[in-house]
Scaffold this motif. Sequence first.
Motif: not given
Length: 67
Positions: A19-20, A22-23, A26, A55-57, A60
């Motif tokens: 997950f980290e 992926m962030v 991004l 953060t991720a959201d 994205i």
Amino acid sequence: MNNDVMYKYALVGKFVGEFEQMVSLLRFRCGLILQSRGLKDFQLNDIIFGQKLFTADPLIGIYESFL
């Protein structure tokens, strides 16, 4: 601790690590888009996307808007 519990902890750790990544990817890709559009001071990218609120959201959403 038994093997089943250790395995579950390992799975959670693997998820968090991926997950980290992926962030991080991004943030990197958003920075590349800004640079391709004329951003000259690359440290601005780190300042903008290094904020804890990204953060991720939200990242994205930003990435989708850029594309």
